[in-house]
Design a protein around this motif. Structure first.
Motif, short mmCIF file in Angstrom:
data_model
loop_
_atom_site.label_atom_id
_atom_site.label_comp_id
_atom_site.label_asym_id
_atom_site.label_seq_id
_atom_site.Cartn_x
_atom_site.Cartn_y
_atom_site.Cartn_z
N PHE A 82 0.75 -1.19 -0.16
CA PHE A 82 -0.13 0.15 0.01
C PHE A 82 1.00 1.21 0.02
O PHE A 82 0.44 2.15 0.22
N GLY A 83 2.31 1.15 -0.03
CA GLY A 83 3.05 2.17 -0.23
C GLY A 83 3.43 3.03 1.10
O GLY A 83 3.88 3.72 1.21
N ARG A 84 3.11 2.09 2.27
CA ARG A 84 3.51 2.47 3.32
C ARG A 84 4.79 2.18 4.01
O ARG A 84 5.48 1.15 3.49
N ASP A 85 5.54 3.03 4.75
CA ASP A 85 7.07 2.77 4.85
C ASP A 85 7.12 1.50 5.73
O ASP A 85 6.63 1.45 6.95
N LEU A 86 7.94 0.55 5.43
CA LEU A 86 8.10 -0.77 6.30
C LEU A 86 8.78 -0.55 7.30
O LEU A 86 8.54 -1.15 8.38
N TYR A 87 10.01 0.28 7.47
CA TYR A 87 10.61 0.59 8.44
C TYR A 87 9.73 1.24 9.77
O TYR A 87 9.91 0.52 10.96
N THR A 88 8.95 2.12 9.42
CA THR A 88 7.97 2.69 10.39
C THR A 88 7.09 1.70 10.75
O THR A 88 6.61 1.53 12.03
N ARG A 89 6.45 0.89 9.77
CA ARG A 89 5.44 -0.09 10.42
C ARG A 89 6.41 -1.25 11.31
O ARG A 89 5.46 -1.75 12.19
N ILE A 90 7.38 -1.61 11.11
CA ILE A 90 8.10 -2.70 12.08
C ILE A 90 8.38 -1.88 13.15
O ILE A 90 8.27 -2.65 14.40
N GLU A 244 -3.64 -1.48 12.23
CA GLU A 244 -2.66 -1.64 13.17
C GLU A 244 -1.43 -2.50 12.74
O GLU A 244 -1.52 -3.60 11.78
N SER A 245 -0.15 -1.96 12.81
CA SER A 245 0.81 -2.59 12.41
C SER A 245 1.30 -3.98 13.46
O SER A 245 1.07 -3.70 14.58
N SER A 246 1.39 -5.03 12.84
CA SER A 246 1.88 -6.22 13.37
C SER A 246 2.71 -7.01 12.65
O SER A 246 2.53 -7.06 11.35
N TRP A 247 3.94 -7.47 13.11
CA TRP A 247 4.97 -8.27 12.50
C TRP A 247 4.20 -9.65 11.89
O TRP A 247 4.76 -9.99 10.76
N GLY A 248 3.38 -10.12 12.45
CA GLY A 248 2.80 -11.29 11.90
C GLY A 248 1.95 -11.08 10.58
O GLY A 248 2.02 -11.68 9.82
N TRP A 249 1.24 -10.07 10.87
CA TRP A 249 0.21 -9.37 9.82
C TRP A 249 1.11 -9.22 8.49
O TRP A 249 0.77 -9.54 7.45
N THR A 250 2.08 -8.27 8.75
CA THR A 250 3.03 -7.82 7.85
C THR A 250 3.64 -8.99 7.16
O THR A 250 3.85 -9.16 5.89
N LEU A 251 4.03 -10.04 7.90
CA LEU A 251 4.91 -11.20 7.16
C LEU A 251 3.78 -12.04 6.47
O LEU A 251 4.09 -12.47 5.35
N PHE A 257 3.94 -11.49 -2.03
CA PHE A 257 4.86 -10.78 -2.82
C PHE A 257 6.44 -11.15 -2.79
O PHE A 257 7.33 -10.65 -3.05
N LEU A 258 6.93 -12.62 -2.38
CA LEU A 258 7.97 -13.07 -2.09
C LEU A 258 8.68 -12.79 -3.30
O LEU A 258 9.90 -12.58 -3.41
N LYS A 259 8.29 -13.04 -4.75
CA LYS A 259 9.10 -12.96 -5.86
C LYS A 259 9.40 -11.66 -6.21
O LYS A 259 10.42 -11.20 -6.38
N ASP A 260 8.56 -10.57 -6.03
CA ASP A 260 8.73 -9.16 -6.50
C ASP A 260 9.38 -8.15 -5.34
O ASP A 260 10.15 -7.51 -5.57
N ALA A 261 8.84 -8.66 -4.11
CA ALA A 261 9.22 -7.80 -2.90
C ALA A 261 9.54 -8.58 -1.60
O ALA A 261 8.99 -8.71 -0.71
N PRO A 262 10.81 -9.29 -1.61
CA PRO A 262 10.92 -10.35 -0.65
C PRO A 262 11.27 -9.57 0.90
O PRO A 262 11.01 -10.09 1.87
N HIS A 263 11.80 -8.54 0.47
CA HIS A 263 11.71 -7.57 1.77
C HIS A 263 10.51 -7.47 2.62
O HIS A 263 10.68 -7.11 4.01
N LEU A 264 9.45 -7.67 2.12
CA LEU A 264 8.04 -7.39 3.03
C LEU A 264 7.98 -8.59 4.22
O LEU A 264 7.48 -8.35 5.08
N SER A 265 8.58 -9.83 3.69
CA SER A 265 8.71 -10.95 4.61
C SER A 265 9.91 -11.13 5.37
O SER A 265 10.08 -11.46 6.57
N ILE A 266 11.11 -10.66 4.94
CA ILE A 266 12.40 -10.84 5.33
C ILE A 266 12.52 -9.95 6.50
O ILE A 266 12.88 -10.49 7.79
N TYR A 267 12.15 -8.73 6.48
CA TYR A 267 12.31 -7.65 7.55
C TYR A 267 11.49 -8.01 8.91
O TYR A 267 11.96 -7.95 10.03
#
Length: 297
Positions: A82-90, A244-251, A257-267
């Motif tokens: 959704f274009g939200r900053d992943l660092y902030t969400r984590i 609400e931000s949650s590590w499990g929900w983000t993961l 999107f593992l193929k195109d954006a693996p960072h969404l699950s890695i971080y």
């Protein structure tokens, strides 16, 4: 009451400041305690200072920057779908995970320690009843029982805390009961009864302090388990709900999107792993210190 019983009673209930100092010095020399403590402190600071450390609004959606890679477009860890900053969400996810873990473990402690003290001290049919309830709860897989409670109560942070608290209390009940069965036969407990101390005072003033060391160890390790359980429930869609931000929900959403954006699950996966590792190292270190102190005594 004999003089030896008075001396034993006074020794047992007297605060041991020197013991705490020795324990603190030993803890600072333990690598597990030191490394685990540093990790836990950093995660705690990240969660508490999330509004200060964050670089973006955790709920702001910028669809033109969706799935941005790390270190691009001013986003340290990239953006989500959704274009939200992943660092902030984590960072905000750390706050949620720690809140769930600490409060859930606190609830488990209150239930488990109280029932364990009652079962161990009074024995008889009270002990049998409480232990049979413990056996029934332990007969179910922990995560399945947590899923059942959340399914009954409904998703959300408060219900997740209640569900985890109702699942993990059995560990503390069994541990405390076992310690009480040993401690209640000590001379200073008999001395306390002789001078007319109430059951409440004996249980919470004389017996409970002597059970704190193993309780602290199990609670520290339990924090890591609670964080993993919360992430699992959120991953399955039964825990913290969007936005609400949650590590499990983000993961969970990152798996799409593992193929195109693996960072969404890695971080978020790394955040869960490092946090649980910190609590486990801290708990293992405290356990080793406790065991070594018991051997010396």
């Amino acid at each position: 009451m004999s003089a030896s019983s008075k001396a034993e009673y006074g020794k047992a209930i007297k605060p041991r400041s020197s013991g705490w100092k020795k324990g603190w010095l030993a803890a600072t020399r333990s690598k597990s305690v030191l490394i685990g403590g540093i990790i836990v402190c950093l995660v705690l600071l990240a969660g508490l200072l999330a509004p200060v450390l964050s670089t973006h609004d955790p709920y702001e959606m910028v669809m033109g920057e969706r799935l941005a890679k790390p270190m691009t477009s001013g986003h340290l860890l990239g953006t989500d779908q959704f274009g939200r900053d992943l660092y902030t969400r984590i960072l905000y996810g750390a706050k949620v995970s720690l809140e769930v873990g600490i409060v859930a473990v606190g609830l488990s402690l209150v239930i488990g320690v109280t029932l364990g003290l009652i079962a161990g001290y009074y024995g008889g049919w009270v002990d049998s009843l409480i232990m049979r309830i413990v056996d029934i709860v332990l007969s179910f897989p922990v995560i399945l029982l947590a899923i059942a409670f959340v399914a009954a109560l409904g998703p959300g942070i408060n219900n997740v805390i209640i569900a985890l608290g109702l699942v993990y209390w059995t560990n503390y009940a069994r541990l405390v009961r076992a310690n009480v069965l040993v401690v209640k036969e000590a001379e200073y407990i008999q001395a306390a009864r002789t001078i007319g101390s109430s059951d409440f005072r004996i249980i919470f003033y004389n017996i409970l302090p002597n059970c704190l060391a193993p309780i602290i160890v199990v609670a520290t390790l339990g924090l890591g388990q609670a964080i993993v359980a919360e992430a699992t429930l959120s991953f399955l869609g039964l825990g913290i709900q969007p936005p609400e931000s949650s590590w499990g929900w983000t993961l969970a959403f990152g798996m799409k999107f593992l193929k195109d954006a693996p960072h969404l699950s890695i971080y978020p996966g790394l955040a869960i792993m490092i946090t649980v590792l910190g609590f486990n190292l801290l708990g293992d270190g405290i356990r080793d210190l406790t065991d070594s102190n018991l051997k010396r005594n």
